[in-house]
Enzyme design. Structure first.
Site, mmCIF file in Angstrom:
data_model
loop_
_atom_site.group_PDB
_atom_site.id
_atom_site.type_symbol
_atom_site.label_atom_id
_atom_site.label_comp_id
_atom_site.label_asym_id
_atom_site.label_seq_id
_atom_site.Cartn_x
_atom_site.Cartn_y
_atom_site.Cartn_z
ATOM 1 C CB SER A 442 -0.919 0.012 1.226
ATOM 2 O OG SER A 442 -0.156 -0.061 2.414
ATOM 3 C CG ASN A 513 -3.611 4.520 0.526
ATOM 4 O OD1 ASN A 513 -4.772 4.356 0.877
ATOM 5 N ND2 ASN A 513 -2.696 3.576 0.623
#
Length: 739
Positions: A442, A513
């Site tokens: 991520s 994100n």
């Protein structure tokens, strides 16, 4: 007469069996041609003395998905052109077009012959509205049968009689619940509500429907009979007085006035139940025409129906690469993410090798699937044998040799470059040469991780969101050397596990994100300014976000926010993070030990259930508090949405995301960006680039560089362009450049 979409067979008893089976579609839908043919069939049934009644069913596994939404889009496109010439005439034409289906279903209801709908599978929207217009309704006793009026989920509402027939068949409270949420009904629930008459064994479905006609089914709807009374009593009654004031308040609480279609449903039901049925249908038709013209309907239809459908079908999958049939998939790391990926893979019927550093760790990961399936069995959503079958597909192991034969390996080990390097090298040594290796990182760029691979063309990112079993979006991340085959295999995997894929080029934070961090960062700024925390959270929800930014920080962990900030400073230097925000997070974590939901205290306190979480009172002591009455609440809402939308625009400018459909759908599915806007880019398009840039400049002046509009937006504002014009996803052979 022969029909393209239907067959009509009359039996010895004079009962016509109408079978709906569109040859060019996997699911039956209402198109203009289908409605014309059905209209002719109604005339045939009504006018032929030899026909005593009709049963309508489907020749497919499903009954129907309802109206073809592209037909609605065509109507709106025609309206958009015509209104420039004559608004009144265009509105009347839209009204008449919107009412065609209503008239057709009313024709079935009043044709003088009994009609029965034999529902054999999924029956949605207009198809269920047609069924409600039939005099009898029988559903097959099967898990495949789901009935719903889900139009509100895409910014419209059931406009072909749904808002009038449902509250005349069941009580108003259940009707409002069903209509405003679009909930799915099982045959049992639909029968309990009075929306269907019988449930039959699948093999006896048509016979049961025919028996209703043979047994003297009246060809008259209850509301067309003299003396009809509403279930649960009229609007102006004690029951009505107890229902309607709270219903309006609940709608406001749940939608903050952001969803015109949901409000229109309440108006249709309330006003419609006060008048005769045909007048009620006209009221519904007027509201439907009004809602069809709303920007919310246009944006939600595009993003939450058309774009979502196109992405799910693989709109961005490379052409010419054969489809992958997965025989075995490997998952490296049996922690929360790895265990979740193993579960959704096994749920799709694909064998999984779940590998961790030792067998007990791998078995613990498999136990996650055991727990999820046990919960499904407990709730009646799965059978014990379903659980056994799923668990049999997961093989826990600590031996990399067990990855032999895998078509794809998904690495979900700890977010550490060294750990990932070791896992990549060991896995590739065991894999066949045609296998694809994917990382679920991520934070670490895929191009950097691909340097650990002996075959970077076969290396790709597949970024899941937590919890994996619930979150429907997956980011497919392309490294600089990722090949088309790796991209195609990643697509095939994501679609096989019934997730929605978006393609993102490699960058820090990828797409989602980056946007989420902007959302959280703006909330930290507000706290530092002295804005009371409840105002921040409430403003976010009023703006259309499902979760406030402080609650979201708690869910992802406050100490994780601290780690990300520290890593960003290490990588990009001190100026990359606002020192005041760093100080806030350090105070939360280091001074007060508040890590988020995981340790029961973050921006919120989390008391033992059944008590609900509440904002930590100590927040107001961290910074001098502004007088709430002097805080511009509308500006708070604007700041939270604009900061995300600007980041989405930057991502498009940088070429990280290249298709506006992916930016919009991704922003809604990943973190719930105000769905009524159609997504982060549609939010800008809905406001208009010129006006949006003006808003951003005003916010930049007051609150800083985060609100600086990128050159792309300035150029679009000057040219009067939208994102869907600038980056037209349907244009072939031409790539549009960012400014």
């Amino acid at each position: 007469m022969s029909y393209t979409n239907f067959t009509l067979d009359v039996d010895a008893d004079g009962i016509a069996l109408i079978t709906w089976d569109m040859t060019d579609r996997s699911m039956n839908v209402f198109t203009e041609e289908v409605m014309r043919e059905l209209n002719a069939i109604v005339d045939k049934v009504a006018g032929d003395a030899a026909i005593k009644g009709a049963v309508i069913t489907s020749g497919k596994d499903s009954f129907s998905g309802g109206a073809d939404i592209t037909m609605l889009q065509k109507m709106l496109a025609t309206f958009a052109v015509d209104k420039e010439k004559d608004l009144d005439k265009a509105a009347r034409a839209l009204f008449e077009n919107a009412g065609y289906m209503t008239g057709l279903f009313r024709k079935i209801e009043t044709c003088g012959k009994p009609w029965v709908s034999a529902i054999n599978g999924t029956c949605m929207g207009g198809a269920f509205e047609m069924s409600l217009a039939c005099h009898g309704r029988v559903a097959a006793d099967s898990d495949k049968v789901k009935m719903a009026l889900p139009e509100v989920k895409i910014g419209i509402f059931p406009g072909a009689g749904g808002t009038q027939r449902v509250p005349r068949l069941t009580d108003q409270q259940q009707a409002l619940q069903m209509l405003t949420t679009g909930q799915n009904l099982s045959p049992q629930k639909a029968k309990q509500m009075g929306l269907i008459h019988e449930i039959a064994e699948p093999k006896k479905l048509v016979e049961t429907a025919k028996a209703m006609i043979r047994n003297g089914l009246k060809p008259v709807a209850p509301w067309d009979e003299k003396g009809f009374k509403l279930p649960g009593g009229p609007i102006y009654s004690a029951a009505g007085a107890n229902l309607w004031p709270p219903a309006i308040a609940i709608l406001r609480r749940e939608t903050y006035g952001n969803y015109p279609a949901a409000a229109a449903i309440l108006k249709c039901v309330y006003e419609g139940l006060l008048v005769p049925f045909d007048t009620a249908l006209r009221i519904e038709q007027r509201y439907f025409t009004e809602i069809m013209q709303s920007k919310e309907a246009a944006a939600m239809i595009r993003s939450l129906f058309l774009s979502l459908q196109e992405l799910n079908k693989g709109a961005r999958r490379p052409a010419g690469v054969p489809d992958t049939k997965f025989k075995k998939i490997g998952i490296l790391g049996a922690g929360f993410m790895g265990a979740g990926i193993a579960y959704v893979t096994a749920r799709a019927g694909i064998p999984v090798v779940l590998l961790d550093r030792d067998l007990p760790s791998a078995e613990k990961g498999k136990a996650h699937s055991d727990g999820l399936m046990a919960d499904q069995v407990k709730k009646g959503r799965a059978k014990p044998e379903d659980k056994d079958k799923l668990l049999s597909l997961i093989t826990p192991t600590a031996d990399y040799a067990d990855l032999a034969g895998c078509d794809l390996v998904v690495e979900a080990v700890f977010e550490d470059s060294g750990v990932k390097k070791d896992a990549t090298e060991k896995a590739e040594a065991a894999l066949k040469s045609s296998a694809i290796f994917a990382s679920n990182t991520s934070t670490i760029p895929i191009t950097a991780l691909a340097k650990n691979s002996a075959r970077p063309k076969s290396f790709i990112g597949i970024h899941f969101f937590s919890p994996v079993d619930k979150m429907t979006l997956v980011e497919i991340i392309l490294g600089k050397k990722t090949g088309d085959k790796a991209l195609a295999v990643a697509f095939d995997f994501v679609r096989a596990i019934k997730k929605t894929p978006i393609v993102v080029n490699d960058t820090r934070g990828f797409y989602v994100n980056r946007c989420v961090l902007r959302y959280m960062s703006e909330a930290y700024k507000m706290l530092i300014e002295g804005v009371p925390a409840p105002m921040i959270e409430n403003a976010a929800k009023a703006a259309g976000m499902p979760v406030g930014p402080l609650a979201l920080t708690d869910e992802t962990a406050v100490d994780l926010a601290q780690k990300i900030m520290k890593q960003t400073i290490r990588d990009l230097g001190e100026k990359a993070v606002d020192p005041r925000q760093m100080a806030l997070i350090n105070t939360m974590v280091d001074t007060h030990g508040r890590f988020g939901r995981k340790n029961g205290k973050g921006f919120y306190d989390y008391p033992a259930k059944p008590a609900k979480k509440k904002l930590w009172p100590g927040l107001k002591d961290l910074y001098p508090q502004l007088n709430p009455e002097k805080v511009d609440y509308e500006e708070l809402k604007e700041r939270l949405l604009v900061t995300i939308a600007l980041e989405a625009a930057r991502v498009m400018e940088e070429g990280i995301v290249t298709d506006p459909r992916e930016a919009d759908v991704g922003s809604i599915l990943a973190f719930g960006f105000a769905p009524f806007t159609g997504g982060a880019l549609s939010y800008i398009d809905g406001i208009g680039a010129k006006r949006f840039v003006k808003i951003a400049k005003g916010l930049q002046k007051k609150y800083g560089a985060e609100f600086k509009a990128p050159k792309l937006l300035l150029d679009m504002a000057e040219k009067g362009e939208t994102f869907y014009q600038r980056f037209d996803p349907y244009q072939k052979g031409e790539v549009k450049e960012a400014a």
